[in-house]
Scaffold this motif. Structure first.
Motif, PDB file in Angstrom:
ATOM      1  N   ASP A 144       7.968   9.827   8.186  1.00 55.40           N
ATOM      2  CA  ASP A 144       7.947   9.301   6.823  1.00 55.40           C
ATOM      3  C   ASP A 144       9.365   9.466   6.288  1.00 55.40           C
ATOM      4  OD1 ASP A 144       7.698   8.794   4.118  1.00 55.40           O
ATOM      5  OD2 ASP A 144       6.169  10.330   3.732  1.00 55.40           O
ATOM      6  N   ASN A 202      12.657  13.769   4.688  1.00 53.20           N
ATOM      7  CA  ASN A 202      13.217  14.361   3.472  1.00 53.20           C
ATOM      8  C   ASN A 202      12.067  14.693   2.529  1.00 53.20           C
ATOM      9  OD1 ASN A 202      15.635  14.828   1.566  1.00 53.20           O
ATOM     10  ND2 ASN A 202      14.333  13.453   0.370  1.00 53.20           N
ATOM     11  N   GLY A 230       8.265   3.835   1.820  1.00 55.28           N
ATOM     12  CA  GLY A 230       8.069   3.056   0.603  1.00 55.28           C
ATOM     13  C   GLY A 230       9.460   2.693   0.098  1.00 55.28           C
ATOM     14  N   GLY A 290       0.805  -1.220   0.000  1.00 59.36           N
ATOM     15  CA  GLY A 290       0.000   0.000   0.000  1.00 59.36           C
ATOM     16  C   GLY A 290       0.837   1.268   0.000  1.00 59.36           C
ATOM     17  N   GLY A 291       2.150   1.128   0.020  1.00 58.58           N
ATOM     18  CA  GLY A 291       3.025   2.301  -0.095  1.00 58.58           C
ATOM     19  C   GLY A 291       3.017   3.164   1.152  1.00 58.58           C
ATOM     20  N   ALA A 292       3.835   4.212   1.109  1.00 60.10           N
ATOM     21  CA  ALA A 292       3.832   5.195   2.189  1.00 60.10           C
ATOM     22  C   ALA A 292       2.430   5.798   2.287  1.00 60.10           C
ATOM     23  CB  ALA A 292       4.868   6.277   1.922  1.00 60.10           C
ATOM     24  N   SER A 293       1.732   5.873   1.150  1.00 60.57           N
ATOM     25  CA  SER A 293       0.401   6.491   1.130  1.00 60.57           C
ATOM     26  C   SER A 293      -0.594   5.751   2.019  1.00 60.57           C
ATOM     27  CB  SER A 293      -0.123   6.553  -0.306  1.00 60.57           C
ATOM     28  OG  SER A 293       0.742   7.340  -1.080  1.00 60.57           O
ATOM     29  N   PHE A 326      -0.041   6.830   5.529  1.00 55.52           N
ATOM     30  CA  PHE A 326      -0.653   8.133   5.854  1.00 55.52           C
ATOM     31  C   PHE A 326      -1.990   7.919   6.570  1.00 55.52           C
ATOM     32  CE2 PHE A 326       1.297  10.396   1.852  1.00 55.52           C
ATOM     33  CZ  PHE A 326       2.552  10.331   2.433  1.00 55.52           C
ATOM     34  N   THR A 369      10.918  15.135  -0.806  1.00 55.92           N
ATOM     35  CA  THR A 369      11.293  14.667  -2.127  1.00 55.92           C
ATOM     36  C   THR A 369      10.998  15.688  -3.217  1.00 55.92           C
ATOM     37  OG1 THR A 369      10.339  12.652  -1.180  1.00 55.92           O
ATOM     38  CG2 THR A 369      11.161  12.508  -3.433  1.00 55.92           C
ATOM     39  N   SER A 373      10.495   7.892   3.491  1.00 59.56           N
ATOM     40  CA  SER A 373      10.478   7.222   2.187  1.00 59.56           C
ATOM     41  C   SER A 373      11.674   7.582   1.310  1.00 59.56           C
ATOM     42  CB  SER A 373       9.194   7.578   1.436  1.00 59.56           C
ATOM     43  OG  SER A 373       8.084   7.033   2.088  1.00 59.56           O
ATOM     44  N   SER A 374      12.081   8.857   1.349  1.00 59.51           N
ATOM     45  CA  SER A 374      13.112   9.238   0.370  1.00 59.51           C
ATOM     46  C   SER A 374      14.493   9.457   0.974  1.00 59.51           C
ATOM     47  CB  SER A 374      12.656  10.467  -0.423  1.00 59.51           C
ATOM     48  OG  SER A 374      12.284  11.511   0.435  1.00 59.51           O
ATOM     49  N   THR A 408       8.210  14.565   8.034  1.00 59.22           N
ATOM     50  CA  THR A 408       8.710  13.954   6.795  1.00 59.22           C
ATOM     51  C   THR A 408      10.209  14.237   6.780  1.00 59.22           C
ATOM     52  OG1 THR A 408       6.627  14.636   5.777  1.00 59.22           O
ATOM     53  CG2 THR A 408       8.359  13.846   4.292  1.00 59.22           C
ATOM     54  N   GLN A 450      10.766   2.288  -2.913  1.00 62.36           N
ATOM     55  CA  GLN A 450      11.218   2.549  -4.293  1.00 62.36           C
ATOM     56  C   GLN A 450      12.205   3.699  -4.477  1.00 62.36           C
ATOM     57  OE1 GLN A 450       8.144   2.781  -3.096  1.00 62.36           O
ATOM     58  NE2 GLN A 450       7.036   4.528  -3.889  1.00 62.36           N
ATOM     59  N   LYS A 451      12.716   4.269  -3.390  1.00 67.51           N
ATOM     60  CA  LYS A 451      13.745   5.308  -3.540  1.00 67.51           C
ATOM     61  C   LYS A 451      15.118   4.767  -3.127  1.00 67.51           C
ATOM     62  CE  LYS A 451       9.986   8.207  -3.678  1.00 67.51           C
ATOM     63  NZ  LYS A 451       8.789   8.526  -2.931  1.00 67.51           N
ATOM     64  N   TRP A 480       4.285  15.922   0.660  1.00 64.10           N
ATOM     65  CA  TRP A 480       3.978  14.615   1.259  1.00 64.10           C
ATOM     66  C   TRP A 480       3.476  14.769   2.685  1.00 64.10           C
ATOM     67  CZ3 TRP A 480       2.967  11.148  -2.071  1.00 64.10           C
ATOM     68  CH2 TRP A 480       3.698  11.036  -3.260  1.00 64.10           C
TER      69      TRP A 480
HETATM   70  C1  LIG Z   1       7.518   8.851  -2.745  1.00 64.17           C
HETATM   71  C2  LIG Z   1       7.047   9.328  -1.420  1.00 64.17           C
HETATM   72  C3  LIG Z   1       5.808   8.966  -0.890  1.00 64.17           C
HETATM   73  C4  LIG Z   1       4.796   8.146  -1.661  1.00 64.17           C
HETATM   74  O1  LIG Z   1       5.090   6.824  -1.559  1.00 64.17           O
HETATM   75  P1  LIG Z   1       4.111   5.691  -2.172  1.00 64.17           P
HETATM   76  O2  LIG Z   1       4.890   4.466  -1.826  1.00 64.17           O
HETATM   77  O3  LIG Z   1       3.983   5.968  -3.629  1.00 64.17           O
HETATM   78  O4  LIG Z   1       2.822   5.774  -1.471  1.00 64.17           O
HETATM   79  C5  LIG Z   1       5.473   9.428   0.369  1.00 64.17           C
HETATM   80  N1  LIG Z   1       6.323  10.191   1.081  1.00 64.17           N
HETATM   81  C6  LIG Z   1       7.508  10.570   0.597  1.00 64.17           C
HETATM   82  C7  LIG Z   1       8.406  11.442   1.419  1.00 64.17           C
HETATM   83  C8  LIG Z   1       7.908  10.157  -0.671  1.00 64.17           C
HETATM   84  O5  LIG Z   1       9.099  10.541  -1.165  1.00 64.17           O
END
Ligand SMILES: *Cc1c(COP(=O)(O)O)cnc(C)c1O
Length: 358
Positions: free
Chosen positions: A170, A149, A191, A74-77, A80, A151, A172-173, A147, A193-194, A102
């Protein structure tokens, strides 16, 4: 075969060594006669990968025993929403520190579930800076959300705030881009993917004591305890993404861990920021110097026409992903862990060369 200089913001560059290793193991995974994608998530071969990825994360980040490491979807989203669903309501309040798009999205989900107070100190300035205090934090919040970083805007907390209420981040990045003190946080999510791997898996690192406050009335999949009890194997996890993440984590270990990675990242970011600062008549950095992100370097050019010329010449040279996020425009170079120092060197050289010609 061609490999470009990949500055994509996410999904983003993966280490070439890891891609080669995955290719090598793709069809016959470690003598099993099948791909890791083709085997049961209950098999001992897959479980070894799953547990090894967790153990590597624990070692690299120095995660203490009273924290859980979860692999969710479900990703970082989804985090949330899942965080306020679990930890707000019943008169509890949360504090959201807004430092970019974000964190606004995270706040927008939280207000559906409970009372939210915001620190919007950075908003009026166009998210160029990071607050150095959070005066609203009286210690009575269920959590304070940041957050680490940003992004899209290219800012990053240079050091984390010491909060009185439990801190949720968060990351994620910028997870795994520098050493952190996990005990400063009640919950960290990212998430993959970064910096961690391909999309499809979301890492949650959370303290037992904090997780104990979850809302027991939620659907099974939306309760953290479901995933804690089942070691993130309640349902089928994204096995291939977790396997690749394990290979990325092994690569980070080979680089020498987070101190070495942070040094490499500092070097890459410095190359690009110095190119911006050398040519103030051509490039304009978005972030205040003290809040500059080591991961996402955001800048504009002196005119939109020049910006178009810059992006088009950059594309011709094989630089990919330099266009800024559609919401803010401009340019952005994402320099995640897997981006080699040489790519940042080539970009900085191109920026010097472009500035001299224009
Ligand atoms: C990319 C990103 C998200 C979104 O992540 P998803 O996995 O697409 O939900 C949330 N927060 C930050 C800081 C991001 O860089």
């Amino acid at each position: 075969m061609k490999r470009v200089d990949n500055f994509n913001a996410g999904p983003a560059a993966l280490p070439l060594e890891v891609l080669e290793e995955v290719r090598e193991e793709l069809i016959d995974f470690r003598g099993t006669g099948m791909s890791v994608m083709e085997m049961s998530h209950r098999s001992k071969e897959y479980e070894a990968v799953h547990n090894e990825a967790q153990a590597r994360l624990r070692r690299l980040l120095g995660i203490p025993d009273d924290y859980r490491v979860l692999f969710l979807q479900g990703g970082a989203s989804l985090q949330f929403a899942m965080i306020p669903m679990n930890f707000l309501g019943d008169g509890r309040r949360a504090l959201y520190v807004l430092t970019g798009a974000w964190s606004e999205k995270a706040r927008d989900e939280a207000v559906r579930f409970g009372e939210v107070v915001v620190n919007d100190w950075a908003t009026a300035g166009g998210y160029r800076d990071i607050p150095d205090r959070i005066p609203e934090d009286d210690g009575a919040f269920a959590y304070v959300h940041i957050t680490s970083n940003n992004t899209i805007f290219g800012t990053q907390w240079p050091q984390f705030p010491k909060t009185l209420s439990p801190l949720v981040a968060d990351m994620s990045s910028d997870i795994l881009s520098r050493p952190i003190e996990v005990t400063d946080f009640a919950l960290i999510y990212a998430g993959a993917q970064k910096n961690l791997g391909p999309s499809g898996v979301t890492v949650v690192i959370a303290k037992d004591e904090f997780l104990a406050g979850e809302n027991a009335n939620l659907p099974t999949m939306l309760r953290y305890s479901t995933h804690v009890k089942s070691n993130s194997l309640y349902n089928t996890p994204p096995t291939f993404a977790i396997y690749i993440m394990d290979r990325v984590l092994a690569w980070v270990e080979r680089l020498g861990g987070l101190a070495a990675v942070a040094e490499r990242n500092r070097k890459k970011a410095a190359l690009v920021y110095e190119a911006i600062d050398r040519h103030p008549q051509v490039y304009l950095g978005h972030a205040e110097k003290r809040a500059r992100s080591q991961m996402n370097v955001t800048f504009r050019l002196a005119s939109e026409e020049l910006e178009r010329a810059f992006l088009s010449e950059a594309a011709e040279r094989g630089f990919v992903g330099l266009k800024g996020h559609r919401s803010v425009g401009g340019c952005r170079a994402s320099l995640y862990n897997a981006v080699p120092v040489e790519a940042a060197e080539r970009l900085a050289q191109f920026m010097d060369d472009f500035a001299r010609r224009h």
